[in-house]
Design a protein around this motif. Structure first.
Motif, PDB file in Angstrom:
ATOM      1  N   ASP A  62       0.830  -1.208   0.000  1.00 19.05           N
ATOM      2  CA  ASP A  62       0.000   0.000   0.000  1.00 19.05           C
ATOM      3  C   ASP A  62       0.866   1.261   0.000  1.00 19.05           C
ATOM      4  O   ASP A  62       0.590   2.215  -0.726  1.00 19.05           O
ATOM      5  CB  ASP A  62      -0.917   0.013   1.219  1.00 19.05           C
TER       6      ASP A  62
ATOM      7  N   THR B 247       1.069   4.159  -2.944  1.00 16.25           N
ATOM      8  CA  THR B 247       0.874   5.579  -2.651  1.00 16.25           C
ATOM      9  C   THR B 247       2.085   6.387  -3.082  1.00 16.25           C
ATOM     10  O   THR B 247       1.952   7.486  -3.644  1.00 16.25           O
ATOM     11  CB  THR B 247       0.621   5.781  -1.144  1.00 16.25           C
TER      12      THR B 247
ATOM     13  N   CYS C 286       3.906   8.887   2.859  1.00 10.69           N
ATOM     14  CA  CYS C 286       3.148   7.792   2.238  1.00 10.69           C
ATOM     15  C   CYS C 286       2.759   6.744   3.280  1.00 10.69           C
ATOM     16  O   CYS C 286       1.662   6.172   3.201  1.00 10.69           O
ATOM     17  CB  CYS C 286       3.975   7.158   1.128  1.00 10.69           C
TER      18      CYS C 286
ATOM     19  N   LYS D  38      -0.231   8.069   5.253  1.00 12.43           N
ATOM     20  CA  LYS D  38      -1.477   7.972   4.490  1.00 12.43           C
ATOM     21  C   LYS D  38      -2.070   6.567   4.548  1.00 12.43           C
ATOM     22  O   LYS D  38      -3.257   6.377   4.231  1.00 12.43           O
ATOM     23  CB  LYS D  38      -1.234   8.382   3.038  1.00 12.43           C
ATOM     24  N   ASN D  39      -1.250   5.594   4.930  1.00 13.58           N
ATOM     25  CA  ASN D  39      -1.707   4.214   5.047  1.00 13.58           C
ATOM     26  C   ASN D  39      -1.715   3.749   6.506  1.00 13.58           C
ATOM     27  O   ASN D  39      -1.563   2.549   6.786  1.00 13.58           O
ATOM     28  CB  ASN D  39      -0.843   3.309   4.184  1.00 13.58           C
TER      29      ASN D  39
END
Length: 363
Positions: free
Chosen positions: A29, A33, A77, A80-81
């Motif tokens: 993931d 991203t 990144c 964001k996950n």
């Protein structure tokens, strides 16, 4: 040499849960991203790991700046996950669930052949690549660097806390890593032919599945026209990563200028490794020239004296002097971890300290 060799750095990171600090398997993931943001993040063997790679650089200041940009980008990144990016060499907390292998054919093949040795990875290192003209030079450089590998390990040690408590070692990653049959310091090779024979023997015996599994702490790179130094834990800060890269680069230049390599006996080198992994910057080091113990700072002074002409030519003597002064005063990742943990005995404090160090000067 008409031109000075370029340098590049690969850093591996752990992804952890922002609430528990436990490793989380979200590398695919995070990589997606990152790709959407124009950032290249590679997958490592465990789903809780990612890796970044710099371009090649001729100036340490530019290398340092890109390391900052890569860490900052990868951390965004990860966030964001629902993960935190940590520059730490082993998981400090007990995993909430078993660590899982990244789903690629090669990684699954490694897991099938090496069992829990592969399945209990989750270890993060830093790899320094320095350009060399050919494999013969790479092996001459490897022989020169071989006695100094424990010192590089001591400086970058960043795995004192593992799965909920102190390990008694500054670099527990190194102790775990050397369980692999192709890991640790390489032999002293007299020729490219000797190196190739050693690799072919390991392939024939099944202790490696391909040439990328030659995990020696210094080796001719399989992928690039470089010599690759792999001994370091991933350093806590980008300044430390740039420092170790600059020291290695200057040592490579020194080796190519005709400085002979000391042939250190295997038992002495094993002892030096154990000392470095155990004490890190704060314990005694083993002098490769005579096998005696001395403070890490004294052995470091010997290395600096040896490579000083190369550092001056690179224009990096001032950077190295300042970076070492700061490192010796502030401490490396292992010392940071222990100071944070011993203050209250809380793993959350270790995670917070590592998260701050990971992005120190990167924002």
């Amino acid at each position: 040499m008409d031109t000075l060799p370029t340098v590049g750095v690969e850093e591996e990171f752990l992804l952890v849960d922002p609430r528990t600090g436990a490793p989380v398997g979200r590398n695919a993931d995070v990589a997606r991203t990152a790709a959407d943001s124009g950032i290249e993040v590679q997958l490592e063997i465990m789903r809780c790991q990612v890796e970044t790679s710099t371009r090649v650089h001729s100036k340490s200041s530019e290398l340092l700046q890109e390391l900052r940009e890569l860490r900052r980008g990868a951390a965004i990144c990860a966030e964001k996950n629902d993960a935190i990016l940590l520059a730490v060499a082993v998981p400090p907390t007990i995993p909430d669930e078993p660590l899982r292998i990244t789903s690629t054919p090669r990684y699954h093949r490694i897991a099938e052949n090496f069992g829990r040795l592969a399945q209990e990875q989750g270890m993060c290192g830093c790899h320094v690549h320095v350009a060399v003209p050919d494999r013969e030079v790479a092996l001459r450089v490897s022989n020169f660097l071989r006695p100094w590998l424990p010192l590089f390990l001591a400086l970058t040690a960043n795995s004192a806390i593992y799965r909920g408590g102190e390990t008694g070692y500054a670099s527990w990653r190194n102790i775990l890593w050397r369980r692999w049959p192709s890991a640790g310091p390489p032999p002293h090779f007299g020729s490219v032919g000797e190196f190739d024979t050693a690799v072919e023997d390991m392939l024939a015996l099944g202790v490696i599945l391909d040439r990328k599994m030659v995990y020696w702490d210094v080796r001719p790179s399989v992928t690039f026209p470089t010599v690759e130094v792999r001994v370091s834990d991933v350093p806590a800060t980008v300044e430390e990563s740039a420092l170790i890269a600059t020291l290695v680069r200057a040592a490579v230049i020194t080796a190519q200028r005709g400085n002979g390599a000391a042939v250190v006996a295997e038992p002495t080198l094993r002892a030096a490794y154990w000392r470095a992994a155990h004490g890190g910057m704060d314990g005694p080091a083993v002098d490769p020239s005579d096998g005696r113990t001395l403070p890490v700072q004294d052995l470091l002074a010997k290395l600096i004296d040896l490579i000083e002409p190369a550092l001056i030519e690179l224009g990096d003597l001032g950077f190295v002097t300042d970076a070492l002064t700061g490192l010796l005063s502030r401490g490396n990742g292992a010392r940071r971890q222990l100071d944070a943990y011993r203050a209250r005995g809380e793993l959350a404090d270790v995670i917070d300290e590592l998260a701050e160090a990971t992005l120190y000067s990167c924002r």
